[in-house]
Design a protein around this motif. Structure first.
Motif, PDB file in Angstrom:
ATOM      1  N   MET A 139       0.852  -1.210   0.000  1.00 14.98           N
ATOM      2  CA  MET A 139       0.000   0.000   0.000  1.00 14.98           C
ATOM      3  C   MET A 139       0.886   1.258   0.000  1.00 14.98           C
ATOM      4  N   PRO A 140       0.733   2.157  -0.981  1.00 19.07           N
ATOM      5  CA  PRO A 140       1.584   3.340  -0.992  1.00 19.07           C
ATOM      6  C   PRO A 140       1.261   4.287   0.163  1.00 19.07           C
ATOM      7  N   ALA A 141       2.218   5.157   0.472  1.00 20.50           N
ATOM      8  CA  ALA A 141       2.025   6.084   1.587  1.00 20.50           C
ATOM      9  C   ALA A 141       0.890   7.044   1.273  1.00 20.50           C
ATOM     10  N   SER A 142       0.167   7.462   2.326  1.00 18.38           N
ATOM     11  CA  SER A 142      -0.950   8.368   2.097  1.00 18.38           C
ATOM     12  C   SER A 142      -0.453   9.757   1.714  1.00 18.38           C
ATOM     13  N   ARG A 143       0.769  10.108   2.094  1.00 22.34           N
ATOM     14  CA  ARG A 143       1.316  11.420   1.707  1.00 22.34           C
ATOM     15  C   ARG A 143       2.571  11.176   0.888  1.00 22.34           C
ATOM     16  N   PRO A 144       2.457  11.253  -0.450  1.00 27.37           N
ATOM     17  CA  PRO A 144       3.620  10.943  -1.283  1.00 27.37           C
ATOM     18  C   PRO A 144       4.766  11.921  -1.027  1.00 27.37           C
ATOM     19  N   LEU A 145       5.961  11.456  -1.348  1.00 28.43           N
ATOM     20  CA  LEU A 145       7.174  12.248  -1.145  1.00 28.43           C
ATOM     21  C   LEU A 145       7.703  12.753  -2.492  1.00 28.43           C
ATOM     22  N   LEU A 146       7.997  14.043  -2.584  1.00 28.67           N
ATOM     23  CA  LEU A 146       8.734  14.582  -3.729  1.00 28.67           C
ATOM     24  C   LEU A 146      10.092  15.052  -3.208  1.00 28.67           C
ATOM     25  N   ALA A 147      11.137  14.377  -3.642  1.00 30.35           N
ATOM     26  CA  ALA A 147      12.491  14.677  -3.168  1.00 30.35           C
ATOM     27  C   ALA A 147      13.254  15.357  -4.301  1.00 30.35           C
ATOM     28  N   ALA A 148      13.793  16.539  -4.017  1.00 27.72           N
ATOM     29  CA  ALA A 148      14.444  17.364  -5.040  1.00 27.72           C
ATOM     30  C   ALA A 148      15.958  17.247  -4.941  1.00 27.72           C
ATOM     31  N   ASN A 149      16.544  16.493  -5.862  1.00 27.03           N
ATOM     32  CA  ASN A 149      18.000  16.348  -5.892  1.00 27.03           C
ATOM     33  C   ASN A 149      18.592  17.428  -6.789  1.00 27.03           C
ATOM     34  N   TRP A 150      19.184  18.451  -6.159  1.00 26.00           N
ATOM     35  CA  TRP A 150      19.713  19.586  -6.932  1.00 26.00           C
ATOM     36  C   TRP A 150      21.067  19.265  -7.580  1.00 26.00           C
ATOM     37  N   LYS A 151      21.638  18.115  -7.262  1.00 30.44           N
ATOM     38  CA  LYS A 151      22.976  17.742  -7.765  1.00 30.44           C
ATOM     39  C   LYS A 151      23.962  18.891  -7.491  1.00 30.44           C
ATOM     40  N   MET A 152      24.867  19.223  -8.429  1.00 31.92           N
ATOM     41  CA  MET A 152      25.881  20.257  -8.158  1.00 31.92           C
ATOM     42  C   MET A 152      25.370  21.623  -8.660  1.00 31.92           C
ATOM     43  N   ASN A 153      24.206  22.007  -8.165  1.00 29.24           N
ATOM     44  CA  ASN A 153      23.522  23.239  -8.556  1.00 29.24           C
ATOM     45  C   ASN A 153      22.791  23.789  -7.330  1.00 29.24           C
ATOM     46  N   PRO A 154      22.424  25.097  -7.314  1.00 28.96           N
ATOM     47  CA  PRO A 154      22.864  26.137  -8.235  1.00 28.96           C
ATOM     48  C   PRO A 154      24.240  26.651  -7.817  1.00 28.96           C
ATOM     49  N   LEU A 155      24.701  27.704  -8.498  1.00 26.46           N
ATOM     50  CA  LEU A 155      26.108  28.094  -8.368  1.00 26.46           C
ATOM     51  C   LEU A 155      26.418  28.939  -7.131  1.00 26.46           C
ATOM     52  N   SER A 156      25.418  29.535  -6.515  1.00 27.00           N
ATOM     53  CA  SER A 156      25.716  30.404  -5.361  1.00 27.00           C
ATOM     54  C   SER A 156      24.755  30.142  -4.215  1.00 27.00           C
ATOM     55  N   ALA A 157      25.185  30.562  -3.018  1.00 26.24           N
ATOM     56  CA  ALA A 157      24.329  30.411  -1.834  1.00 26.24           C
ATOM     57  C   ALA A 157      23.044  31.206  -2.016  1.00 26.24           C
ATOM     58  N   GLY A 158      23.176  32.392  -2.616  1.00 23.28           N
ATOM     59  CA  GLY A 158      21.997  33.239  -2.816  1.00 23.28           C
ATOM     60  C   GLY A 158      20.981  32.553  -3.726  1.00 23.28           C
ATOM     61  N   ALA A 159      21.488  31.952  -4.812  1.00 21.87           N
ATOM     62  CA  ALA A 159      20.583  31.286  -5.751  1.00 21.87           C
ATOM     63  C   ALA A 159      19.926  30.070  -5.101  1.00 21.87           C
ATOM     64  N   ALA A 160      20.662  29.382  -4.236  1.00 20.55           N
ATOM     65  CA  ALA A 160      20.097  28.206  -3.546  1.00 20.55           C
ATOM     66  C   ALA A 160      18.984  28.645  -2.589  1.00 20.55           C
ATOM     67  N   ALA A 161      19.249  29.701  -1.834  1.00 22.45           N
ATOM     68  CA  ALA A 161      18.237  30.199  -0.898  1.00 22.45           C
ATOM     69  C   ALA A 161      17.001  30.679  -1.664  1.00 22.45           C
ATOM     70  N   GLU A 162      17.241  31.327  -2.805  1.00 21.98           N
ATOM     71  CA  GLU A 162      16.116  31.832  -3.614  1.00 21.98           C
ATOM     72  C   GLU A 162      15.269  30.676  -4.146  1.00 21.98           C
ATOM     73  N   LEU A 163      15.947  29.632  -4.638  1.00 14.64           N
ATOM     74  CA  LEU A 163      15.219  28.474  -5.169  1.00 14.64           C
ATOM     75  C   LEU A 163      14.368  27.828  -4.072  1.00 14.64           C
ATOM     76  N   ALA A 164      14.966  27.659  -2.902  1.00 17.80           N
ATOM     77  CA  ALA A 164      14.206  27.061  -1.783  1.00 17.80           C
ATOM     78  C   ALA A 164      13.009  27.943  -1.434  1.00 17.80           C
ATOM     79  N   GLY A 165      13.248  29.252  -1.386  1.00 17.45           N
ATOM     80  CA  GLY A 165      12.177  30.189  -1.037  1.00 17.45           C
ATOM     81  C   GLY A 165      11.056  30.168  -2.061  1.00 17.45           C
ATOM     82  N   ASP A 166      11.422  29.980  -3.331  1.00 19.79           N
ATOM     83  CA  ASP A 166      10.401  29.993  -4.388  1.00 19.79           C
ATOM     84  C   ASP A 166       9.549  28.726  -4.407  1.00 19.79           C
ATOM     85  N   VAL A 167      10.065  27.660  -3.818  1.00 24.01           N
ATOM     86  CA  VAL A 167       9.309  26.396  -3.776  1.00 24.01           C
ATOM     87  C   VAL A 167       8.363  26.381  -2.557  1.00 24.01           C
ATOM     88  N   LEU A 168       8.705  27.206  -1.564  1.00 21.75           N
ATOM     89  CA  LEU A 168       7.961  27.156  -0.299  1.00 21.75           C
ATOM     90  C   LEU A 168       6.450  27.383  -0.408  1.00 21.75           C
TER      91      LEU A 168
END
Ligand code: PEP
Length: 266
Positions: free
Chosen positions: A1-30
């Motif tokens: 039986m699959p989980a009642s709350r599916p998981l979406l896991a975001a593997n960013w690999k070796m991206n993005p290039l800066s701390a600012g861009a990483a924080a922005e990406l996280a903030g935009d997904v929130l």
């Protein structure tokens, strides 16, 4: 039986290039993650140096944070490595056995097993990746390869409550290629993974969540998470585009879901 709350896991690999861009990406997904938190579990996997800036953005939210790899020893003379024990203070998750690590960094099944065991022992939720290469797929050897990787990867993993262990089925030929696997193939392979988990772990194997990964995007995510045996997706390239990943969260949230014990039917 699959989980009642599916998981979406975001593997960013070796991206993005800066701390600012990483924080922005996280903030935009929130916003999407927050809106659908009751129906979709979201976890972000930035590169090591961006874990702290992303952790600051995620503070107080239900979005999980994870690393893309770990070493099995807690500390010692392993230049360049980061241990599961070090991650445990500020991460919820760790990915082990990603095919890019197996292919580019020579990780074998034994190393992956030690990483999985170390991650669990450190108190992290572990995503253990398995997947066949193109030639293995073409030769009809998917089942044998997956079973070998899984049995080896579970070596040293104790049969205990499985919510902290997640297996991701990621065919190597589907990763980053735009050639997502046929959902029937994914469903059959996930079925094999589930049977193997029960065989190796006993009853707790039933509780282990199983994901699909490989060129998943907003247009196809429902065809995997809608499978009766699939608990979510591990997403690479599409998770780097906040709008696309947010659409994926909404697509998954819109799917009918299993009703877990104690929950009201909607
Ligand atoms: C991955 O890196 O785990 C992955 C599935 O990548 P992509 O979605 O880009 O195929």
């Amino acid at each position: 039986m699959p989980a009642s709350r599916p998981l979406l896991a975001a593997n960013w690999k070796m991206n993005p290039l800066s701390a600012g861009a990483a924080a922005e990406l996280a903030g935009d997904v929130l916003p999407a993650a927050r809106e659908h938190a009751g129906r979709v579990e979201v976890a972000l996997f930035p590169p090591f140096p961006w874990l702290l800036p992303v952790a600051r953005v995620l503070e107080g939210t239900e979005v999980g944070l994870g690393a893309q790899d770990c070493h099995w020893e807690a500390s010692g003379a392993f230049t360049g490595e980061v241990s599961a024990a070090m991650l445990a203070g500020w991460c919820d998750w760790v990915i082990v056995g990603h095919s890019e690590r197996r292919i580019h960094f020579g990780e074998d099944d034994g190393m992956v097993a030690r990483k999985a065991a170390a991650g669990l022992a450190a108190g992290l939720d572990v995503i253990l990746c398995v997947g066949e290469r193109e030639e293995e797929f073409v030769d009809g050897r998917t089942g044998a390869v997956i079973e070998r990787q899984l049995r080896a990867g579970l070596e040293g993993v104790e049969a205990r409550g499985g919510r902290r262990l997640v297996v991701a089925y990621e065919p190597v030929w589907a990763i980053g290629t735009g050639r997502n696997a046929d959902p029937d193939h994914a469903g059959r392979t996930i079925g094999l993974i589930r049977r193997t988990l029960v065989d190796v772990l006993g009853r707790p194997g039933q509780e282990v969540r199983v994901l699909y990964g490989g060129s998943v995007n907003a247009a196809n995510v429902a065809s995997y998470v809608g499978l009766p045996t699939c608990d979510g997706c591990l997403v690479g390239g599409a998770s780097l585009k906040a709008a696309e990943f947010s659409r994926m969260i909404a697509e998954v949230a819109a799917l009918p879901r299993a009703v877990a014990a104690g929950e009201e039917a909607e």
